[in-house]
Design a protein around this motif. Structure first.
Motif: not given
Length: 119
Positions: A20-29, A99-108, A110-114
Motif C-alpha cells: 500500500d501507500a504506507a509501504f511506498h512512503a517508507q521505502h521510496l528514496a 529497479s535501482t535501490y540505494v542504501r541510506r542510513r542502514d535502510q534500502w 527504491l530510487a528508480l523503477h522502470h
C-alpha cells in the motif's frame, strides 16, 4: 509463486507491486522516480504516492528471469520479467522491469523503477 532469489531486496521489490501507500512512503528514496508506460509516464515521489493511493493494487505478481547487480557500494539493480494480475479492468500485465535501490542510513530505498510492457 516461484521462490525468490536470495538477495533480500527481491522481497521488497515484490511489496512495491503488492503493498500500500504506507509501504511506498517508507521505502521510496526522497528523489525517487518511476518510469511507467503511457499514459502514466514519469512520476516523482509525490506523484508515485498519489498514484498508489488512487489506483487498485496488484493482487499477485510473479518474477521471472531475475538478475541482480550488487557491487557492494550501496547501490543494487534488480532486473526481471514481471507478470501481475488484479481483479480491476486491465487485470493481466507483463513487463520487463528494472529497479535501482540505494542504501541510506542502514535502510534500502527504491530510487528508480522502470517498466517496459510486453505485448
Amino acid at each position: 509463486m516461484a521462490s525468490l532469489p536470495p538477495h533480500p531486496l527481491w522481497r521488497m521489490e515484490q511489496q512495491f507491486w503488492l503493498g500500500d501507500a504506507a509501504f511506498h512512503a517508507q521505502h521510496l528514496a526522497p528523489g525517487a522516480l518511476m518510469v511507467l508506460p503511457p499514459p502514466v509516464g514519469v512520476l516523482d515521489r509525490a506523484g508515485t504516492l498519489a498514484s498508489i493511493r488512487g489506483a487498485p493494487r496488484w493482487d499477485t505478481v510473479r518474477f521471472d528471469d531475475q538478475v541482480s547487480a550488487d557491487d557492494g557500494t550501496g547501490v543494487v539493480v534488480l532486473a526481471y520479467r514481471a507478470h501481475a494480475s488484479r481483479g480491476a479492468p486491465g487485470g493481466a500485465y507483463a513487463a520487463l522491469c528494472s529497479s535501482t535501490y540505494v542504501r541510506r542510513r542502514d535502510q534500502w530505498l527504491l530510487a528508480l523503477h522502470h517498466q517496459t510492457p510486453l505485448a
